[in-house]
Design a protein around this motif. Structure first.
Motif, PDB file in Angstrom:
ATOM      1  N   VAL A  22       1.095  -1.529  -0.553  1.00  0.00           N
ATOM      2  CA  VAL A  22       0.040  -0.009   0.189  1.00  0.00           C
ATOM      3  C   VAL A  22       1.375   1.383  -0.017  1.00  0.00           C
ATOM      4  O   VAL A  22       0.204   2.302  -0.579  1.00  0.00           O
ATOM      5  N   LEU A  23       1.672   1.663   0.985  1.00  0.00           N
ATOM      6  CA  LEU A  23       3.058   2.362   1.022  1.00  0.00           C
ATOM      7  C   LEU A  23       3.589   2.481  -0.114  1.00  0.00           C
ATOM      8  O   LEU A  23       3.487   3.438  -1.036  1.00  0.00           O
ATOM      9  N   SER A  24       4.312   1.525  -0.716  1.00  0.00           N
ATOM     10  CA  SER A  24       4.693   2.085  -2.465  1.00  0.00           C
ATOM     11  C   SER A  24       3.781   1.684  -3.184  1.00  0.00           C
ATOM     12  O   SER A  24       4.323   3.121  -4.330  1.00  0.00           O
ATOM     13  N   GLY A  25       2.480   1.600  -3.236  1.00  0.00           N
ATOM     14  CA  GLY A  25       1.388   2.205  -4.385  1.00  0.00           C
ATOM     15  C   GLY A  25       0.936   3.714  -3.992  1.00  0.00           C
ATOM     16  O   GLY A  25       0.830   4.209  -4.731  1.00  0.00           O
ATOM     17  N   LEU A  26       0.735   3.989  -2.540  1.00  0.00           N
ATOM     18  CA  LEU A  26       0.397   5.767  -2.675  1.00  0.00           C
ATOM     19  C   LEU A  26       1.423   6.197  -2.469  1.00  0.00           C
ATOM     20  O   LEU A  26       1.492   7.681  -3.001  1.00  0.00           O
ATOM     21  N   SER A  27       2.745   6.472  -2.675  1.00  0.00           N
ATOM     22  CA  SER A  27       4.363   6.704  -2.552  1.00  0.00           C
ATOM     23  C   SER A  27       4.412   6.758  -4.431  1.00  0.00           C
ATOM     24  O   SER A  27       4.779   7.789  -4.992  1.00  0.00           O
ATOM     25  N   ASN A  28       4.052   6.300  -5.082  1.00  0.00           N
ATOM     26  CA  ASN A  28       4.576   5.828  -6.749  1.00  0.00           C
ATOM     27  C   ASN A  28       2.766   5.459  -7.758  1.00  0.00           C
ATOM     28  O   ASN A  28       3.296   5.026  -8.311  1.00  0.00           O
ATOM     29  N   VAL A  29       1.541   6.871  -7.331  1.00  0.00           N
ATOM     30  CA  VAL A  29       0.896   7.175  -8.381  1.00  0.00           C
ATOM     31  C   VAL A  29       1.426   7.316  -9.773  1.00  0.00           C
ATOM     32  O   VAL A  29       2.150   8.469  -9.870  1.00  0.00           O
ATOM     33  N   PRO A  30       0.750   6.766 -10.409  1.00  0.00           N
ATOM     34  CA  PRO A  30       1.478   7.012 -12.272  1.00  0.00           C
ATOM     35  C   PRO A  30       0.000   8.098 -12.080  1.00  0.00           C
ATOM     36  O   PRO A  30      -1.137   8.952 -11.660  1.00  0.00           O
ATOM     37  N   GLY A  31       1.164   9.265 -13.150  1.00  0.00           N
ATOM     38  CA  GLY A  31       0.973  10.336 -13.141  1.00  0.00           C
ATOM     39  C   GLY A  31       0.626  10.971 -14.510  1.00  0.00           C
ATOM     40  O   GLY A  31      -0.098   9.973 -15.268  1.00  0.00           O
ATOM     41  N   GLY A  32       0.967  12.124 -14.600  1.00  0.00           N
ATOM     42  CA  GLY A  32       0.630  12.459 -16.177  1.00  0.00           C
ATOM     43  C   GLY A  32       1.612  12.068 -16.747  1.00  0.00           C
ATOM     44  O   GLY A  32       1.262  11.793 -18.268  1.00  0.00           O
ATOM     45  N   TRP A  33       3.061  11.478 -16.765  1.00  0.00           N
ATOM     46  CA  TRP A  33       3.952  11.130 -16.980  1.00  0.00           C
ATOM     47  C   TRP A  33       3.364   9.908 -17.977  1.00  0.00           C
ATOM     48  O   TRP A  33       3.702   9.106 -18.540  1.00  0.00           O
ATOM     49  N   TYR A  34       2.915   8.747 -16.836  1.00  0.00           N
ATOM     50  CA  TYR A  34       2.224   7.645 -17.052  1.00  0.00           C
ATOM     51  C   TYR A  34       1.496   7.547 -17.775  1.00  0.00           C
ATOM     52  O   TYR A  34       1.146   7.052 -19.113  1.00  0.00           O
ATOM     53  N   GLN A  35       0.339   8.367 -17.638  1.00  0.00           N
ATOM     54  CA  GLN A  35      -1.295   8.475 -18.944  1.00  0.00           C
ATOM     55  C   GLN A  35       0.016   9.349 -20.284  1.00  0.00           C
ATOM     56  O   GLN A  35      -1.212   8.785 -21.118  1.00  0.00           O
ATOM     57  N   SER A  36       0.849   9.960 -20.224  1.00  0.00           N
ATOM     58  CA  SER A  36       1.608  10.121 -21.852  1.00  0.00           C
ATOM     59  C   SER A  36       1.774   9.001 -22.619  1.00  0.00           C
ATOM     60  O   SER A  36       1.668   9.737 -24.012  1.00  0.00           O
ATOM     61  N   LEU A  37       2.215   8.937 -22.045  1.00  0.00           N
ATOM     62  CA  LEU A  37       2.840   6.865 -22.724  1.00  0.00           C
ATOM     63  C   LEU A  37       2.541   6.396 -23.455  1.00  0.00           C
ATOM     64  O   LEU A  37       0.679   6.006 -23.216  1.00  0.00           O
ATOM     65  N   ALA A  38       2.498   6.100 -24.338  1.00  0.00           N
ATOM     66  CA  ALA A  38       1.130   5.166 -25.563  1.00  0.00           C
ATOM     67  C   ALA A  38       2.038   3.391 -24.965  1.00  0.00           C
ATOM     68  O   ALA A  38       2.615   3.130 -23.620  1.00  0.00           O
ATOM     69  N   LYS A  39       0.478   2.873 -24.740  1.00  0.00           N
ATOM     70  CA  LYS A  39      -0.096   2.000 -24.279  1.00  0.00           C
ATOM     71  C   LYS A  39      -0.542   0.525 -25.575  1.00  0.00           C
ATOM     72  O   LYS A  39      -0.898   0.835 -26.089  1.00  0.00           O
ATOM     73  N   PRO A  40       0.186  -0.574 -24.562  1.00  0.00           N
ATOM     74  CA  PRO A  40      -0.853  -1.551 -25.695  1.00  0.00           C
ATOM     75  C   PRO A  40      -1.963  -1.811 -25.493  1.00  0.00           C
ATOM     76  O   PRO A  40      -2.378  -1.253 -24.394  1.00  0.00           O
ATOM     77  N   PHE A  41      -2.297  -2.409 -26.888  1.00  0.00           N
ATOM     78  CA  PHE A  41      -4.294  -2.774 -26.357  1.00  0.00           C
ATOM     79  C   PHE A  41      -4.535  -3.947 -25.554  1.00  0.00           C
ATOM     80  O   PHE A  41      -5.789  -3.494 -24.846  1.00  0.00           O
ATOM     81  N   PHE A  42      -3.740  -4.297 -24.196  1.00  0.00           N
ATOM     82  CA  PHE A  42      -3.950  -5.031 -23.788  1.00  0.00           C
ATOM     83  C   PHE A  42      -3.480  -4.355 -22.262  1.00  0.00           C
ATOM     84  O   PHE A  42      -3.407  -4.950 -21.095  1.00  0.00           O
TER      85      PHE A  42
END
Length: 150
Positions: A19-39
């Motif tokens: 939980v601590l790791s997840g809360l400390s490393n929330v995907p932000g704008g950088w992650y949202q801007s990445l191209a991602k695969p269809f899956f």
């Protein structure tokens, strides 16, 4: 009572660090801007999946700790946990999918190593790692795809 306490400590520590790791490393704008695969799964799926997996990982660790605390299986269990908890800060914090890919491949190998070493000590502990291995195999494919697409 001792067995219950060992399991409880493992679950609280593993889920707590998760939980601590997840809360400390929330995907932000950088992650949202990445191209991602269809899956690429929807973001809401990660928290419940990881919570269930962390409980299973903790129970497997507690079972090995009870039977063989100084074993290679237990050492590998701790190693894969360190790798697990370093992946998010590397991927999201450092924004380094290539380095995170190296970490997750080593983590996957450690998971398989744990399963091999745990088999003669406690078969249920090994079986508890099967969904984790499958999820991390998928996560490795996802990490590699994001790395290659960006």
């Amino acid at each position: 009572m001792r067995k219950f306490l060992i399991h409880l400590v493992f679950i609280v520590v593993v889920v707590g660090f998760g939980v601590l790791s997840g809360l400390s490393n929330v995907p932000g704008g950088w992650y949202q801007s990445l191209a991602k695969p269809f899956f690429n799964p929807p973001s809401w799926i990660f928290a419940p999946v990881w919570t269930v997996l962390y409980v299973m990982i903790a129970i497997a660790g507690a079972r090995i700790w009870e039977r063989a605390p100084a074993s290679a299986a237990m050492q590998i269990w701790f190693a894969q946990m360190i790798l697990n908890f370093t992946w998010s800060p590397i991927f999201f914090g450092l924004q380094a999918p290539g380095l995170a890919l190296i970490v997750i491949v080593v983590m996957f190998l450690a998971i398989l190593g744990f399963m091999k070493q745990a088999e003669p000590i406690d078969r249920p502990a090994r079986l508890l790692f099967v969904p984790y291995a499958l999820w991390v195999a998928f996560a490795t494919l996802l990490n590699a795809s994001i790395f290659l697409m960006n």
